[in-house]
Write a protein that holds these residues in place. Structure first.
Motif, PDB file in Angstrom:
ATOM      1  N   TRP A  97      -1.042  41.571   6.827  1.00 50.63           N
ATOM      2  CA  TRP A  97      -2.144  41.336   5.481  1.00 50.63           C
ATOM      3  C   TRP A  97      -2.583  40.506   4.259  1.00 50.63           C
ATOM      4  O   TRP A  97      -1.377  39.675   4.981  1.00 50.63           O
ATOM      5  N   LYS A 129       5.992  44.419   3.389  1.00 45.07           N
ATOM      6  CA  LYS A 129       5.503  44.989   4.657  1.00 45.07           C
ATOM      7  C   LYS A 129       3.791  45.614   4.843  1.00 45.07           C
ATOM      8  O   LYS A 129       3.548  45.509   6.253  1.00 45.07           O
ATOM      9  N   THR A 130       3.075  45.763   3.896  1.00 50.38           N
ATOM     10  CA  THR A 130       1.917  46.271   3.445  1.00 50.38           C
ATOM     11  C   THR A 130       0.522  46.225   2.351  1.00 50.38           C
ATOM     12  O   THR A 130      -0.164  46.308   2.665  1.00 50.38           O
TER      13      THR A 130
END
Length: 416
Positions: free
Chosen positions: A269, A323-324
């Motif tokens: 990301w 994580k994102t």
């Protein structure tokens, strides 16, 4: 009465010494536990000054003060005045001073017997921790302004536009890789992988993951085209490596935050935002950025639970989901951050720059150490400092330790 008073004094001194010895004070790795900008040790405000020391001032700008390390009862750090100091953590008493020929901007490492650090005079020094006497040195013929990291039974460090060196603790050069491009190099080593190593000779304008045992690159990132001005120290959690970059453009900076796959270097990301800077005074964007270029933890992330937290030299602290990359919280101040963040327990500590009106010599906004909730970004406490905090505070033994651009060295402790 004198004999009784002296006996009582000696008893109190002995008790104080026992209490001091019982407090573990260790901070030997750059950016805390596993280099994540985090320590599980909890320090709760309000805090007060335990002691404060004025260091020898050096001519010119004093914008470099990289974090100290703490081993047992001693603080070790280098200074822009060319001295390397060993101070008693309880009292600030100077155990010894080692003089080099140039400013010391590297971050040291210590083992059981020696402390290792680089100097802008081109040398890497190994000094006896107890006596301050030189054990060995190595002339790289280029300034050593990098982190010094312990690896197995030796050390790793990098010289500016020179090489990354792998030494034994006894001073034997075991291996080196060329560094024809990078300055003020900060890196970490996990599972025998060096993140980030200067790129291979075939592509010197790059950095990547270097397998120390295999002496080969797992992957690297090309930085030749449209390269940012600064790349931060990386912090790793699970399979994701987090880091930030800053790119200067006409109206300010563009800040980029990356989560990349540590195994292959592919981007998981990416988030980009323009910097938010003060509106209450004219700011030279380049000067504000340039002031931080000798700080090895500039833009470095702090990892807490599932969050990655950044202060980026502008007015905003940002927390992303690790994580994102989605935003978790954001806290905007009226003045820019002067240091990267560090998390202790569930508290974030960061420095804010003071401002000075050149005509009145008054400070509409003082230099501050700020404490926030790591969970929400809510401001919990502020402490005014004499000068801007330069690198993220070090937290060890219940103390918060940092230096300022006014050449002051602080040790704070809990009031209650």
């Amino acid at each position: 009465m004198r004999k009784l008073a002296r006996a009582v004094f000696c008893l109190l001194l002995a008790m104080s010494s026992m209490i001091s010895c019982s407090r573990e004070a260790h901070w030997v790795m750059f950016r805390g536990e596993q280099s994540k900008g985090y320590t599980s040790e909890k320090v709760y405000p309000p805090l007060a000054v335990k002691w404060k020391l004025k260091l020898q001032e050096s001519p010119g700008e004093k914008r470099s003060f990289n974090p100290p390390i703490v081993v047992d009862d001693t603080i070790y750090f280098g200074s822009n005045d060319g001295n390397f100091y060993a101070l008693d953590v309880e009292s600030g008493y100077m155990r010894w001073v080692f003089k080099t020929l140039s400013p010391i901007n590297s971050l040291p490492y210590a083992d059981d017997e020696k402390v290792y650090f680089g100097s802008s005079d081109g040398y890497l020094y190994a000094v006896d921790r107890e006596s301050g006497e030189k054990v060995w040195d190595f002339n790289t013929r280029s300034p050593v302004n990098s982190t010094v990291i312990g690896y197995e039974d030796g050390i790793v460090f990098t010289s500016d536009v020179g090489a990354s060196y792998f030494f034994s603790a006894e001073g034997e050069l075991q291996h080196q890789i060329p560094n024809p491009v990078w300055l003020s190099h900060s890196f970490q080593i996990q599972d025998h992988i060096m993140y980030f190593a200067p790129g291979p000779e075939t592509n010197p304008h790059s950095f990547g993951a270097y397998d120390i045992r295999a002496r080969d690159y797992l992957w690297f990132i090309d930085t030749w085209d449209d390269a940012p001005t600064w790349y931060s120290f990386p912090a790793k959690k699970g399979k994701i490596l987090h880091y930030a970059t800053s790119r200067l453009y006409v109206d300010g900076w563009l800040l980029s935050y990356y989560g990349i796959n540590a195994r292959n270097g592919e981007i998981e990301w990416l988030r980009e935002e323009p910097a938010v800077l003060p509106v209450w005074q004219d700011i030279d964007h380049y000067t504000l950025f340039e002031d931080s270029l000798e700080l090895l933890d500039y833009l470095a992330p702090a990892l807490w639970r599932d969050l990655v937290i950044y202060s980026s030299g502008d007015n905003v602290l940002r927390a992303f989901k690790g994580k994102t990359g989605t935003s978790a919280w954001r806290r905007e101040f009226l003045q820019p951050a002067s240091s990267s963040p560090i998390v202790a327990g569930d508290r974030v500590y960061v420095g804010l720059r003071g401002s000075l009106d050149e005509e009145t010599l008054e400070k509409p906004y003082p230099s501050l150490l700020v404490c926030l909730s790591a969970r929400t970004g809510k401001v919990l406490w502020e402490f005014e400092t004499d000068g801007d905090i330069l690198s993220a505070p070090v937290i060890a033994g219940g103390w918060i330790i940092f230096g300022t651009d006014n050449s002051y060295f602080y040790v704070l402790e809990e009031v209650f």
